[in-house]
Scaffold this motif. Structure first.
Motif, short mmCIF file in Angstrom:
data_model
loop_
_atom_site.label_atom_id
_atom_site.label_comp_id
_atom_site.label_asym_id
_atom_site.label_seq_id
_atom_site.Cartn_x
_atom_site.Cartn_y
_atom_site.Cartn_z
N SER A 117 0.85 -1.18 0.00
CA SER A 117 0.00 0.00 0.00
C SER A 117 0.89 1.23 0.00
CB SER A 117 -0.91 0.00 1.21
OG SER A 117 -0.19 0.42 2.34
N ILE A 119 0.74 3.61 1.89
CA ILE A 119 1.10 3.93 3.26
C ILE A 119 2.23 3.02 3.73
CG2 ILE A 119 0.24 4.14 5.61
CD1 ILE A 119 -0.99 5.94 3.32
N LYS A 126 10.34 6.02 4.76
CA LYS A 126 10.66 7.02 5.78
C LYS A 126 11.73 6.48 6.73
CE LYS A 126 8.09 10.30 8.54
NZ LYS A 126 6.82 10.56 9.24
N PHE A 231 -0.89 12.27 -3.91
CA PHE A 231 -1.34 12.69 -2.58
C PHE A 231 -0.74 11.82 -1.48
CE2 PHE A 231 -4.20 12.34 1.02
CZ PHE A 231 -4.35 13.66 1.38
N ASP A 232 -1.07 10.51 -1.52
CA ASP A 232 -0.75 9.61 -0.40
C ASP A 232 0.71 9.67 0.02
OD1 ASP A 232 -3.17 8.95 -1.50
OD2 ASP A 232 -2.94 6.80 -1.21
N ASN A 236 2.15 11.22 3.50
CA ASN A 236 2.70 10.36 4.54
C ASN A 236 4.19 10.54 4.75
OD1 ASN A 236 0.55 8.61 5.76
ND2 ASN A 236 0.08 8.54 3.59
N GLY A 239 4.53 13.85 6.71
CA GLY A 239 3.68 14.04 7.88
C GLY A 239 2.50 14.97 7.62
N ASN B 204 -5.90 -0.82 0.01
CA ASN B 204 -4.91 0.24 0.18
C ASN B 204 -5.48 1.65 0.02
OD1 ASN B 204 -2.97 -1.73 0.47
ND2 ASN B 204 -2.43 -1.74 -1.69
N TYR B 206 -6.82 5.23 0.34
CA TYR B 206 -6.41 6.10 1.43
C TYR B 206 -7.21 7.40 1.49
CZ TYR B 206 -3.51 8.84 4.49
OH TYR B 206 -3.07 9.62 5.52
N LEU B 207 -7.18 8.17 0.41
CA LEU B 207 -7.71 9.54 0.49
C LEU B 207 -9.19 9.59 0.84
CD1 LEU B 207 -7.42 12.55 0.25
CD2 LEU B 207 -7.36 12.34 -2.22
N LEU B 210 -9.91 8.40 4.33
CA LEU B 210 -9.37 9.40 5.26
C LEU B 210 -10.38 10.52 5.48
CD1 LEU B 210 -6.80 10.61 6.75
CD2 LEU B 210 -6.32 11.78 4.60
N ILE B 211 -11.08 10.88 4.40
CA ILE B 211 -12.05 11.97 4.50
C ILE B 211 -13.32 11.49 5.19
CG2 ILE B 211 -13.57 13.43 3.10
CD1 ILE B 211 -11.33 13.37 0.98
N THR B 222 -4.92 0.92 6.96
CA THR B 222 -4.14 1.89 6.20
C THR B 222 -4.17 3.26 6.88
OG1 THR B 222 -4.84 0.70 4.25
CG2 THR B 222 -3.82 2.82 3.90
N SER B 226 -1.01 5.16 8.89
CA SER B 226 -0.62 6.50 8.45
C SER B 226 -0.60 7.47 9.62
CB SER B 226 -1.59 6.96 7.37
OG SER B 226 -1.60 8.35 7.31
N THR B 229 2.46 6.82 11.65
CA THR B 229 3.70 7.22 10.99
C THR B 229 3.96 8.71 11.17
OG1 THR B 229 3.20 5.59 9.32
CG2 THR B 229 5.00 7.07 8.83
N SER B 230 2.88 9.51 11.19
CA SER B 230 3.12 10.95 11.23
C SER B 230 3.36 11.46 12.66
CB SER B 230 1.99 11.71 10.54
OG SER B 230 0.78 11.05 10.70
N ALA B 231 3.47 10.54 13.64
CA ALA B 231 3.84 10.98 14.98
C ALA B 231 5.21 11.66 14.94
CB ALA B 231 3.87 9.79 15.93
N PRO B 234 8.10 8.57 15.48
CA PRO B 234 7.40 7.30 15.27
C PRO B 234 8.18 6.12 15.83
CG PRO B 234 7.96 8.39 13.17
CD PRO B 234 8.57 9.18 14.25
N TYR B 236 9.28 2.96 14.94
CA TYR B 236 9.36 2.22 13.68
C TYR B 236 9.25 0.72 13.85
CZ TYR B 236 10.31 6.37 10.97
OH TYR B 236 10.18 7.58 10.35
N LEU B 239 5.67 0.07 14.03
CA LEU B 239 5.06 0.44 12.75
C LEU B 239 5.34 -0.61 11.67
CD1 LEU B 239 5.61 4.23 12.34
CD2 LEU B 239 3.52 2.96 11.89
N LEU B 240 6.61 -1.05 11.62
CA LEU B 240 6.94 -2.01 10.57
C LEU B 240 6.28 -3.36 10.86
CD1 LEU B 240 10.62 -1.01 9.78
CD2 LEU B 240 8.62 -0.70 8.35
N THR B 243 2.97 -2.83 9.50
CA THR B 243 3.05 -2.81 8.04
C THR B 243 3.11 -4.23 7.46
OG1 THR B 243 4.27 -0.75 8.26
CG2 THR B 243 4.30 -1.77 6.11
#
Lengths: 299, 270
Positions: A117, A119, A126, A231-232, A236, A239, B204, B206-207, B210-211, B222, B226, B229-231, B234, B236, B239-240, B243
């Motif tokens: 994905s 993400i 990252k 976008f995605d 990501n 951040g 997968n 996302y957008l 997310l909305i 997903t 995400s 990850t944006s912490a 993070p 890892y 997270l991994l 993932t």
């Protein structure tokens, strides 16, 4: 009488089969598109909209973030699509050789990134592109760089990282289209060319490329649309900011921020989204023109 | 050195490098799941002993059964509906020709190039007016009719032998029975390839989720990954680990259907 009954049932069935799809597309695609065109001429916050004529278009020309986003989106598109298409073609031609060993293995390996994905691979990239991370260590061990690169902290390198990430994810996907098309080309044409002493690069240039042109055009158009909607990955890897300092913000990310992060201004974000529609339309048209032009020259 | 042999060597070198670059991040992901976050950022490429710690953190942070169930419902229901609706339409456009429908089909192909961003705002307003925001219905419905998959099925239907349809008609089957009992079994490679494409896209996606999915208990894996990850710093390792779990379903589907996938793609491009 029976004949007309049959014709009528054909007619009714013809509509019944396509009806569910048409209804859904009408509701969730055509209606929103027309609505967003209408919205793009409206100004105001939230749902308090009023007709604003060309006010949004004027706002576009004076909006530094929009201009940044437009430039960034074009940068990603102009640099990334040619690299990816070239690599995909190269791999496809190499893998199309039936005497090559481990073809299936290579094919699966190169296609594999497509199953992740957006993400998942953003997270993986990252962590790999961290300042003390594996990429910097490897490059320093190979003496390619003297000090670590701040991949996601520097405006230039952040763009490079995003381009690397997208190319990793999508090259194999495009390769599969070329492989499928290559396998439909009659092998005897190549045999004849080889017997006539045509060198390999010329066979590639004057046989493979022209015959693959429809697929190349198709994948280029699809990739163009994909890059312009980017976008995605950006969301990501950075951040959600498009940073550092808007250096990676794309049009789609800006629309998202305009609609769901800042004070919602639906009208203005609809205007920005129609900029993407126009750009896609113009670029697709140009790509068709270029493809046709080449045909005229080569014949 | 023999130039043919040299070229051959170059081809192998190029493909090996490409395969290595393609597969390495997967290795990295799996190894990362067994290492502590600090080791991952330092670029450790050997297995570590933090697998259980990462798993524990992951399951403590994320309501995994619920989140994976959300993802599975959205992906499976969405994929099934997309396959039915889009294959019906692809078959219908190809088998029953009329001038109006040919024009409609051309219009659909034009719409294919309109980016999602241009529909996103009105779609969101529509679903909030219908009070469906934060429901799976809202997450699934707009993805069901896929122009790309309709187009794909129409292309593939061109290879469907029309004698089969004629024979079935003589046997007294109506159009819907022909679709169900003749077309669907014959076209299973096409369905397999479409399943891979659509399932991956849904799993997968996302957008739009997310909305439209707003509370934590309705989000997909997903979206959760995400957000983690944006912490600012993070974790890892955790997270991994997440993932790996999130990638497993698509990997399994891919390897199960891979042979048919290639066949299906070939059928469509022909």
């Amino acid at each position: 009488m029976a004949q007309s009954g049959l014709a009528r049932s054909e007619r009714i069935n013809g509509w019944l089969f396509v009806m569910p799809a048409l209804v859904l597309l009408g509701l969730f695609m055509i209606y929103p598109i027309v609505w967003s065109l209408w919205m793009s001429f409206q100004v105001g916050k939230g749902m308090n909209l009023s007709f604003g004529g060309f006010a949004n278009i004027q706002r576009l020309t004076k909006d530094p973030v929009f201009i940044r986003a437009l430039i960034n989106t074009f940068t990603f598109f102009i640099v990334q699509v040619p690299i990816m298409i070239t690599l995909a073609l190269l791999f496809a031609v190499a893998l199309n050789d039936s005497t090559l060993r481990f073809r299936g293995l290579f094919r699966t390996a190169i296609f594999l990134p497509c199953v992740t994905s957006l993400i998942a691979y953003s997270t993986i990239f990252k962590s790999m592109f961290a300042v003390d991370g594996i990429i910097n260590q490897t490059l320093m061990a190979l003496h390619l760089i003297a000090s670590p690169i701040s991949w996601l902290g520097d405006p230039f390198w952040a763009k490079v990282t995003i381009i690397i990430a997208i190319t990793w994810r999508w090259t194999g996907y495009n390769m599969i289209f070329y492989l499928a098309a290559l396998q439909n080309i009659d092998r005897s044409i190549y045999e004849a060319a080889r017997i006539d002493g045509v060198p390999a690069w010329a066979r590639f240039r004057y046989l493979t490329i022209p015959m693959l042109k429809p697929v190349i055009l198709f994948t280029t158009v699809v990739s163009t649309i994909g890059t312009l909607q980017l976008f995605d990955e950006v969301f990501n890897l950075t951040g959600g900011t498009g940073g550092p300092s808007d250096s990676t913000v794309t049009l789609s990310l800006y629309i998202y921020n305009l609609t769901f992060k800042f004070m919602p201004s639906f009208g203005y974000s609809a205007t920005v989204s129609w900029v993407i529609v126009l750009v896609v339309a113009i670029l697709s048209f140009l790509q068709f023109l270029v493809a046709r032009d080449r045909k005229v020259k080569s014949s | 050195m023999n130039p043919a042999l040299l070229r051959r060597g170059l081809v192998y070198a190029l493909l090996s490098l490409a395969a290595f670059i393609s597969v390495f991040p997967f290795y990295w992901m799996i190894i990362g799941a067994t290492n502590a976050s600090a080791d991952i950022i330092r670029g450790k490429t050997t297995p570590g002993g933090a697998l259980f710690a990462n798993a524990a953190t992951f399951f403590a942070t994320v309501d995994a059964p619920r989140i994976f169930m959300n993802s599975a419902i959205i992906a499976v229901v969405g994929t099934a509906l997309t396959l039915v609706v889009s294959s019906l339409a692809g078959y219908g456009f190809e088998m029953f020709r009329s001038r109006i429908r040919e024009k409609l089909f051309a219009l659909l192909l034009l719409l294919l190039s309109i980016p999602f961003a241009a529909m996103m705002v009105p779609l969101f307003v529509m679903f909030s007016q219908a009070k469906l925001v934060n429901t799976f219905v809202a997450a699934i419905l707009p993805t069901v009719a896929s122009i790309f998959i309709i187009f794909y099925f129409r292309q593939a239907t061109k290879a469907f032998p029309s004698e089969l349809r004629d024979a079935a008609k003589i046997d007294g089957l109506n159009e819907w029975q022909i679709f169900l009992y003749v077309y669907m079994p014959v076209m299973r490679s096409t369905y397999a390839a479409a399943t891979i494409i659509v399932f991956m896209a849904n799993w997968n996606n996302y957008l739009w989720p997310l909305i439209v999915l707003q509370t934590a208990d309705n989000k997909t894996i997903t979206l959760i990954l995400s957000a983690l990850t944006s912490a600012y710093t993070p974790d890892y390792g955790m997270l991994l680990f997440g993932t790996v779990l999130a990638t497993l379903p698509t990997l399994v589907i891919f390897f199960l259907l891979q042979r048919r996938f290639v066949e299906g793609m070939l059928g469509a491009v022909k």
